[in-house]
Design a protein around this motif. Structure first.
Motif, PDB file in Angstrom:
ATOM      1  N   SER A  85       0.849  -1.194   0.000  1.00  0.00           N
ATOM      2  CA  SER A  85       0.000   0.000   0.000  1.00  0.00           C
ATOM      3  C   SER A  85       0.879   1.237   0.000  1.00  0.00           C
ATOM      4  O   SER A  85       1.953   1.251   0.615  1.00  0.00           O
ATOM      5  CB  SER A  85      -0.890   0.006   1.247  1.00  0.00           C
ATOM      6  OG  SER A  85      -1.536   1.265   1.395  1.00  0.00           O
ATOM      7  N   GLY A  88      -1.834   5.144   4.226  1.00  0.00           N
ATOM      8  CA  GLY A  88      -3.018   5.914   4.554  1.00  0.00           C
ATOM      9  C   GLY A  88      -3.202   5.988   6.054  1.00  0.00           C
ATOM     10  O   GLY A  88      -2.326   5.594   6.826  1.00  0.00           O
ATOM     11  N   ASP A  91      -5.047   2.433   7.888  1.00  0.00           N
ATOM     12  CA  ASP A  91      -4.897   1.339   6.916  1.00  0.00           C
ATOM     13  C   ASP A  91      -4.216   0.147   7.590  1.00  0.00           C
ATOM     14  O   ASP A  91      -2.997   0.081   7.677  1.00  0.00           O
ATOM     15  CB  ASP A  91      -4.087   1.824   5.715  1.00  0.00           C
ATOM     16  CG  ASP A  91      -3.918   0.745   4.653  1.00  0.00           C
ATOM     17  OD1 ASP A  91      -4.478  -0.351   4.822  1.00  0.00           O
ATOM     18  OD2 ASP A  91      -3.227   1.002   3.646  1.00  0.00           O
ATOM     19  N   THR A 119       1.077   9.107   7.712  1.00  0.00           N
ATOM     20  CA  THR A 119       0.542   7.759   7.495  1.00  0.00           C
ATOM     21  C   THR A 119       1.112   6.776   8.517  1.00  0.00           C
ATOM     22  O   THR A 119       2.254   6.891   8.951  1.00  0.00           O
ATOM     23  CB  THR A 119       0.865   7.254   6.077  1.00  0.00           C
ATOM     24  OG1 THR A 119       2.275   7.122   5.925  1.00  0.00           O
ATOM     25  CG2 THR A 119       0.326   8.211   5.032  1.00  0.00           C
ATOM     26  N   ASP A 201      -1.943  -1.477  -3.685  1.00  0.00           N
ATOM     27  CA  ASP A 201      -3.080  -0.680  -3.225  1.00  0.00           C
ATOM     28  C   ASP A 201      -2.619   0.777  -3.239  1.00  0.00           C
ATOM     29  O   ASP A 201      -1.899   1.216  -2.341  1.00  0.00           O
ATOM     30  CB  ASP A 201      -3.496  -1.114  -1.827  1.00  0.00           C
ATOM     31  CG  ASP A 201      -4.700  -0.352  -1.293  1.00  0.00           C
ATOM     32  OD1 ASP A 201      -5.297   0.434  -2.059  1.00  0.00           O
ATOM     33  OD2 ASP A 201      -5.045  -0.544  -0.117  1.00  0.00           O
ATOM     34  N   LYS A 203      -3.436   4.436  -2.785  1.00  0.00           N
ATOM     35  CA  LYS A 203      -4.438   5.266  -2.131  1.00  0.00           C
ATOM     36  C   LYS A 203      -4.557   6.628  -2.831  1.00  0.00           C
ATOM     37  O   LYS A 203      -3.554   7.192  -3.286  1.00  0.00           O
ATOM     38  CB  LYS A 203      -4.074   5.489  -0.666  1.00  0.00           C
ATOM     39  CG  LYS A 203      -3.925   4.213   0.151  1.00  0.00           C
ATOM     40  CD  LYS A 203      -5.236   3.488   0.284  1.00  0.00           C
ATOM     41  CE  LYS A 203      -5.142   2.315   1.238  1.00  0.00           C
ATOM     42  NZ  LYS A 203      -6.372   1.497   1.215  1.00  0.00           N
ATOM     43  N   ALA A 208      -3.979  10.632   1.457  1.00  0.00           N
ATOM     44  CA  ALA A 208      -3.032   9.804   0.706  1.00  0.00           C
ATOM     45  C   ALA A 208      -1.883  10.639   0.161  1.00  0.00           C
ATOM     46  O   ALA A 208      -1.985  11.865   0.034  1.00  0.00           O
ATOM     47  CB  ALA A 208      -3.751   9.102  -0.450  1.00  0.00           C
ATOM     48  N   THR A 239      -7.632   2.993  -4.516  1.00  0.00           N
ATOM     49  CA  THR A 239      -8.700   2.962  -3.514  1.00  0.00           C
ATOM     50  C   THR A 239      -8.761   4.288  -2.757  1.00  0.00           C
ATOM     51  O   THR A 239      -7.772   4.998  -2.622  1.00  0.00           O
ATOM     52  CB  THR A 239      -8.514   1.801  -2.522  1.00  0.00           C
ATOM     53  OG1 THR A 239      -7.337   2.019  -1.733  1.00  0.00           O
ATOM     54  CG2 THR A 239      -8.388   0.470  -3.253  1.00  0.00           C
ATOM     55  N   MET A 241      -8.992   7.214  -0.041  1.00  0.00           N
ATOM     56  CA  MET A 241      -8.454   7.558   1.271  1.00  0.00           C
ATOM     57  C   MET A 241      -8.887   8.981   1.629  1.00  0.00           C
ATOM     58  O   MET A 241      -8.104   9.815   2.054  1.00  0.00           O
ATOM     59  CB  MET A 241      -6.925   7.402   1.260  1.00  0.00           C
ATOM     60  CG  MET A 241      -6.187   7.597   2.594  1.00  0.00           C
ATOM     61  SD  MET A 241      -6.898   6.908   4.075  1.00  0.00           S
ATOM     62  CE  MET A 241      -6.675   5.165   3.841  1.00  0.00           C
TER      63      MET A 241
END
Length: 439
Positions: A85, A88, A91, A119, A201, A203, A208, A239, A241
């Motif tokens: 990822s 985020g 997360d 993050t 993934d 964000k 993000a 995805t 955020m």
């Protein structure tokens, strides 16, 4: 090959040759390039960019700057897969995803990181478990993979060392936001981990690194294309955020939420949707299922059967954590001494959340780092975060702050009220799964 000549060519907009890129990476690894020279080339790449072929060469060179894992001698009866990822707030997908994939026949040596900026970091969450080793030796790592099917650990000293040095330089020279350098940094570690498939993934949103869709698309495409060029099958999901993922923020608190997810007692819908989609993609990429839809069913089965929870418990015990951690998490995870409700100031709907500010509020509580040497209080954070779109009445709880002191709790609560906007009408919901890239 003179470092200044390599810098000059990139400064002037030329594509670097494989030999020039190799010289740069060798200089990072053996110290023959100074901090200033490495920073100068990083800035030249930031300003001038890199062609895909250059990024592939940089990725390969950084991959081979240290140990490259070879799992063939471990005789693992399934594909070696991973997910990464871009980071985020809240997360905690990796905590459930690794065991879910392991429960379906995959093997997941997940090289994770610590918190960066606003993050959170996966390793910081596992540091909240007493005894858990995020830096095991190779024998323990191999045993854990064979026994549990997954091992969530940190980057070892001999894994892509050129990336470690370059990242530290980028972090202090305003060159982090370079898509070629981000791509090479992520993929060099993943390739060095000996993967056979990677799902990204990426964000997008106000919490993000990529705050708008075109930037997230560019990064996702770069990673998928460069991975393919370096011989690693990959695909990506962009995805959302624009709000916290799940309903907790903070290391021990997110560990509690992950366990509740695996046990089936609480699964926040957005967190569930992202986790099962990424699990299905990993299973499909590893040829463990014939379709992504079949992968979604397998993901659900891994949870409902309790197998994912079993694999998580095995991983924790194999890496030095308590054997009964999943049965008694409250006994092992520290609890903050102060809890304070953040109450809605008016009737309405949660219209938006400044997610980045939520991450910074955690740092303010002591749950993140202002500088790399800072220690973290794993107990602090927020629970019960109200999702965007929910109707609230004046006095309703928007979040519960967990803090070390009354003053810290009050300061955080006041901060959160500045960054959770209550509106008169329900907002138009943002898509959670924005776009699939590759595959």
């Amino acid at each position: 090959m003179l470092a200044q000549e390599v810098i000059r060519r990139k400064r002037d907009g030329h594509a670097l040759t494989p030999d020039e890129i190799t010289a740069f990476v060798q200089g990072l690894t053996d110290g023959s390039w100074s901090e200033g020279q490495a920073a100068a080339l990083a800035m030249a790449v930031f300003l001038r960019g890199m062609a895909p072929t250059e990024t592939v060469e940089l990725t390969r060179a950084m991959t081979h700057s240290g140990r490259v894992m070879d799992w063939s001698q471990a005789h693992l009866p399934g594909p070696v897969l991973d997910k990464h990822s871009t980071g985020g707030v809240g997360d905690k997908v990796s905590l459930m995803l690794g065991p879910m994939v392991a429960a379906c026949g995959g093997f997941v040596p997940m090289i994770s990181g610590r918190g960066l900026g606003h993050t959170g970091g996966t390793l910081d969450k596992f540091d909240s478990i007493p005894g858990y080793q995020t830096a095991p030796d190779l024998d323990r790592l191999q045993h854990t993979l064979q026994h549990a099917g997954c091992a969530i650990i940190g980057q070892t000293a001999d894994l892509a060392p050129a990336d470690r040095r370059l990242y530290a330089i980028r972090d202090v020279t305003a060159t982090v936001e370079s898509i070629p350098l981000i791509t090479a940094s992520i993929l060099s570690k993943k390739l060095a981990a000996g993967l056979q498939g990677l799902v990204m993934d990426v964000k997008v949103g106000n919490g993000a690194f990529a705050d708008h869709v075109p930037m997230a698309q560019a990064l996702a495409r770069s990673i998928v294309e460069v991975a393919a060029g370096a011989g690693l099958p990959a695909r990506a999901w962009i995805t959302d955020m624009n709000q916290v993922l799940g309903d907790t923020v903070g290391n021990a608190l997110e560990m509690h939420e992950a366990l509740a997810f695996l046990q089936g007692t609480r699964r926040e819908p957005r967190l569930l949707a992202v986790t099962r989609q990424l699990c299905a993609e990993m299973l499909h990429l590893g040829a463990l299922v014939e379709s992504v839809d079949a992968g979604l069913q397998r993901a659900d089965d891994s949870l409902s059967s309790g197998r994912a929870l079993e694999h998580f418990a095995r991983m924790v015990a194999s890496l030095g954590g308590p054997a009964d951690f999943c049965d008694r998490p409250a006994h092992y995870l520290r609890k903050a001494p102060v809890q304070l409700e953040v109450r809605a100031p008016r009737d309405g709907f949660v219209a938006s959340v400044d997610t980045r500010a939520i991450g910074l509020a955690l740092i303010g509580l002591g749950g993140g780092r202002r500088k790399a040497s800072d220690s973290i209080d794993a107990s602090v954070g927020m629970t019960g975060m109200v999702p965007v779109g929910q109707a609230v009445h004046r006095g309703d709880c928007l979040a519960l702050v967990h803090a070390a002191t009354d003053d810290a709790a009050r300061a955080c609560a006041a901060d959160l009220l500045q960054h959770i906007r209550i509106g008169d009408a329900a907002p138009t919901p943002s898509p959670l799964l924005v776009e699939r890239i590759g595959g």
